[in-house]
Design a protein around this motif. Structure first.
Motif, PDB file in Angstrom:
ATOM      1  N   GLU A 133      -9.686 -29.289  33.441  1.00 41.46           N
ATOM      2  CA  GLU A 133     -10.731 -28.685  32.624  1.00 41.46           C
ATOM      3  C   GLU A 133     -10.548 -27.176  32.573  1.00 41.46           C
ATOM      4  OE1 GLU A 133     -14.550 -29.226  34.447  1.00 41.46           O
ATOM      5  OE2 GLU A 133     -13.814 -28.662  36.439  1.00 41.46           O
ATOM      6  N   LEU A 134     -11.129 -26.560  31.559  1.00 49.37           N
ATOM      7  CA  LEU A 134     -11.169 -25.102  31.468  1.00 49.37           C
ATOM      8  C   LEU A 134     -12.458 -24.646  32.137  1.00 49.37           C
ATOM      9  CD1 LEU A 134      -9.999 -22.429  30.280  1.00 49.37           C
ATOM     10  CD2 LEU A 134     -11.478 -22.828  28.299  1.00 49.37           C
ATOM     11  N   LYS A 135     -12.323 -23.777  33.142  1.00 56.22           N
ATOM     12  CA  LYS A 135     -13.479 -23.333  33.918  1.00 56.22           C
ATOM     13  C   LYS A 135     -13.538 -21.823  33.926  1.00 56.22           C
ATOM     14  CE  LYS A 135     -16.911 -23.847  36.904  1.00 56.22           C
ATOM     15  NZ  LYS A 135     -18.166 -24.558  36.588  1.00 56.22           N
ATOM     16  N   GLU A 136     -14.720 -21.269  33.645  1.00 49.18           N
ATOM     17  CA  GLU A 136     -14.922 -19.824  33.762  1.00 49.18           C
ATOM     18  C   GLU A 136     -15.523 -19.526  35.130  1.00 49.18           C
ATOM     19  OE1 GLU A 136     -17.035 -16.006  31.503  1.00 49.18           O
ATOM     20  OE2 GLU A 136     -17.534 -18.058  30.891  1.00 49.18           O
ATOM     21  N   VAL A 137     -14.831 -18.704  35.910  1.00 50.81           N
ATOM     22  CA  VAL A 137     -15.305 -18.288  37.222  1.00 50.81           C
ATOM     23  C   VAL A 137     -15.505 -16.779  37.208  1.00 50.81           C
ATOM     24  CG1 VAL A 137     -14.322 -20.229  38.470  1.00 50.81           C
ATOM     25  CG2 VAL A 137     -12.919 -18.218  38.057  1.00 50.81           C
ATOM     26  N   ALA A 138     -15.729 -16.196  38.368  1.00 51.88           N
ATOM     27  CA  ALA A 138     -16.112 -14.782  38.431  1.00 51.88           C
ATOM     28  C   ALA A 138     -15.064 -13.852  37.834  1.00 51.88           C
ATOM     29  CB  ALA A 138     -16.401 -14.386  39.871  1.00 51.88           C
ATOM     30  N   THR A 139     -13.782 -14.139  38.053  1.00 48.05           N
ATOM     31  CA  THR A 139     -12.730 -13.219  37.607  1.00 48.05           C
ATOM     32  C   THR A 139     -12.078 -13.625  36.287  1.00 48.05           C
ATOM     33  OG1 THR A 139     -11.118 -14.394  38.986  1.00 48.05           O
ATOM     34  CG2 THR A 139     -12.212 -12.486  39.959  1.00 48.05           C
ATOM     35  N   GLY A 140     -12.574 -14.671  35.655  1.00 45.33           N
ATOM     36  CA  GLY A 140     -12.011 -15.042  34.359  1.00 45.33           C
ATOM     37  C   GLY A 140     -11.978 -16.541  34.132  1.00 45.33           C
ATOM     38  N   TYR A 141     -11.015 -16.971  33.311  1.00 52.58           N
ATOM     39  CA  TYR A 141     -10.862 -18.383  32.953  1.00 52.58           C
ATOM     40  C   TYR A 141      -9.650 -18.963  33.673  1.00 52.58           C
ATOM     41  CZ  TYR A 141     -14.095 -17.390  29.104  1.00 52.58           C
ATOM     42  OH  TYR A 141     -15.194 -17.026  28.368  1.00 52.58           O
ATOM     43  N   ARG A 142      -9.740 -20.249  34.030  1.00 54.33           N
ATOM     44  CA  ARG A 142      -8.600 -20.923  34.623  1.00 54.33           C
ATOM     45  C   ARG A 142      -8.646 -22.409  34.255  1.00 54.33           C
ATOM     46  NH1 ARG A 142     -10.430 -20.519  40.965  1.00 54.33           N
ATOM     47  NH2 ARG A 142     -12.117 -22.061  40.922  1.00 54.33           N
ATOM     48  N   LEU A 143      -7.476 -23.029  34.286  1.00 56.24           N
ATOM     49  CA  LEU A 143      -7.355 -24.470  34.113  1.00 56.24           C
ATOM     50  C   LEU A 143      -7.242 -25.086  35.494  1.00 56.24           C
ATOM     51  CD1 LEU A 143      -4.895 -24.601  31.073  1.00 56.24           C
ATOM     52  CD2 LEU A 143      -7.303 -25.250  31.057  1.00 56.24           C
ATOM     53  N   GLN A 144      -8.060 -26.074  35.788  1.00 58.70           N
ATOM     54  CA  GLN A 144      -8.090 -26.653  37.120  1.00 58.70           C
ATOM     55  C   GLN A 144      -8.306 -28.155  37.057  1.00 58.70           C
ATOM     56  OE1 GLN A 144     -11.466 -24.419  38.668  1.00 58.70           O
ATOM     57  NE2 GLN A 144     -12.847 -26.135  38.293  1.00 58.70           N
ATOM     58  N   ILE A 145      -7.850 -28.838  38.109  1.00 55.51           N
ATOM     59  CA  ILE A 145      -8.046 -30.279  38.226  1.00 55.51           C
ATOM     60  C   ILE A 145      -9.543 -30.570  38.368  1.00 55.51           C
ATOM     61  CG2 ILE A 145      -7.540 -32.314  39.634  1.00 55.51           C
ATOM     62  CD1 ILE A 145      -5.146 -31.252  38.122  1.00 55.51           C
TER      63      ILE A 145
END
Length: 267
Positions: free
Chosen positions: A61-73
């Protein structure tokens, strides 16, 4: 490829995030394009939305966290994906988790204030571990005698726990519902008979021994109850915790102070 078309830009952003292996901010993604070819911010936003939708029914999934966007399981696959690594996941002590919870929900907070709530001295190794993991940092010094350091969480803490900001911390009521009795793990190997005999003997009361005084112990439930009254004042802005340059210079001129409270030291 038309970079001003969100459907063309979305796969390219996916490639960036897959290659980076860590969160990327919008500002960093902008910098990856030459000024003449850089898409408009609105196009970036729409492309990220399309990328997020394209992950539906996928293992990541595409997840927005504190430092930006990342693709994660996705989290539901974590127990199986974790088998790729032979080492066991690190386990954290109850004391470390309680200290981390206090910092997260009552930041900025000093070591002495943590000890007042928990009722025991904070082990220096706990603070060292949290600092080395870059989950907490010193954001200032309380204006009281001794100038104790004040701790707050970092964006690395938010990234690790899959949070965009501190508003996404679970309510304390939810944490109380999640609390379970500790589970003890035992090996399947039988206990030698002589050791079992010694253990059984140790359980028999000694008639000549004086009864032990009850020990004060802070349960996790009482800790959460204490945190309930602190949740409303939760800091969510990292910038307002930073020291200005003048404060930093004055701190360097002062001799270092020991944050240890001697009254909390074990005898």
């Amino acid at each position: 490829m038309n970079l001003n078309e969100p459907r063309d830009l979305a796969p390219l952003l996916e490639a960036f995030l897959l290659a980076s292996g860590k969160p990327q901010s919008l500002e960093r993604l902008y910098e990856l394009f030459e000024e003449g070819e850089r898409p408009e911010p609105a196009v970036f936003k729409k492309a990220l939305t399309l990328l997020g939708k394209s992950c539906d029914n996928r293992a990541f999934e595409l997840k927005e966290v504190a430092t930006g966007y990342r693709l994660q399981i996705r989290e539901k696959y974590a127990p199986w994906v974790g088998r790729l690594w032979e080492e066991r996941p690190q386990r954290y002590s109850r004391a470390l988790l309680e200290t981390m919870a206090l910092i997260a929900y009552r930041q900025p907070i000093t070591r002495g204030e943590i000890e007042d709530v928990r009722g025991v001295a904070v082990n220096s190794n706990i603070v060292k571990t949290l600092m080395e993991r870059e989950w907490i940092r010193i954001v200032g010094y309380r204006d009281v005698p001794g100038k104790p350091a004040m701790f707050a969480t970092t964006k690395a803490f938010l990234d690790h726990f899959n949070l965009k900001n501190l508003d996404e911390l679970p309510p304390l009521a939810d944490l109380r519902e999640m609390e379970t009795e500790p589970v003890l793990e035992f090996d399947d190997a039988p206990v030698p008979a002589h050791l079992q005999a010694l253990a059984d003997a140790s359980l028999e009361p000694d008639p000549d021994a004086e009864p032990e005084a009850p020990r004060d112990e802070t349960s996790f439930r009482s800790l959460l109850a204490e945190l309930d009254s602190m949740e409303q004042g939760l800091k969510i802005d990292f910038d307002d915790l930073l020291l200005d340059e003048a404060d930093k210079e004055s701190e360097l001129e002062e001799p270092p102070q020991d944050d240890e409270d001697p009254r909390q030291q074990p005898s």
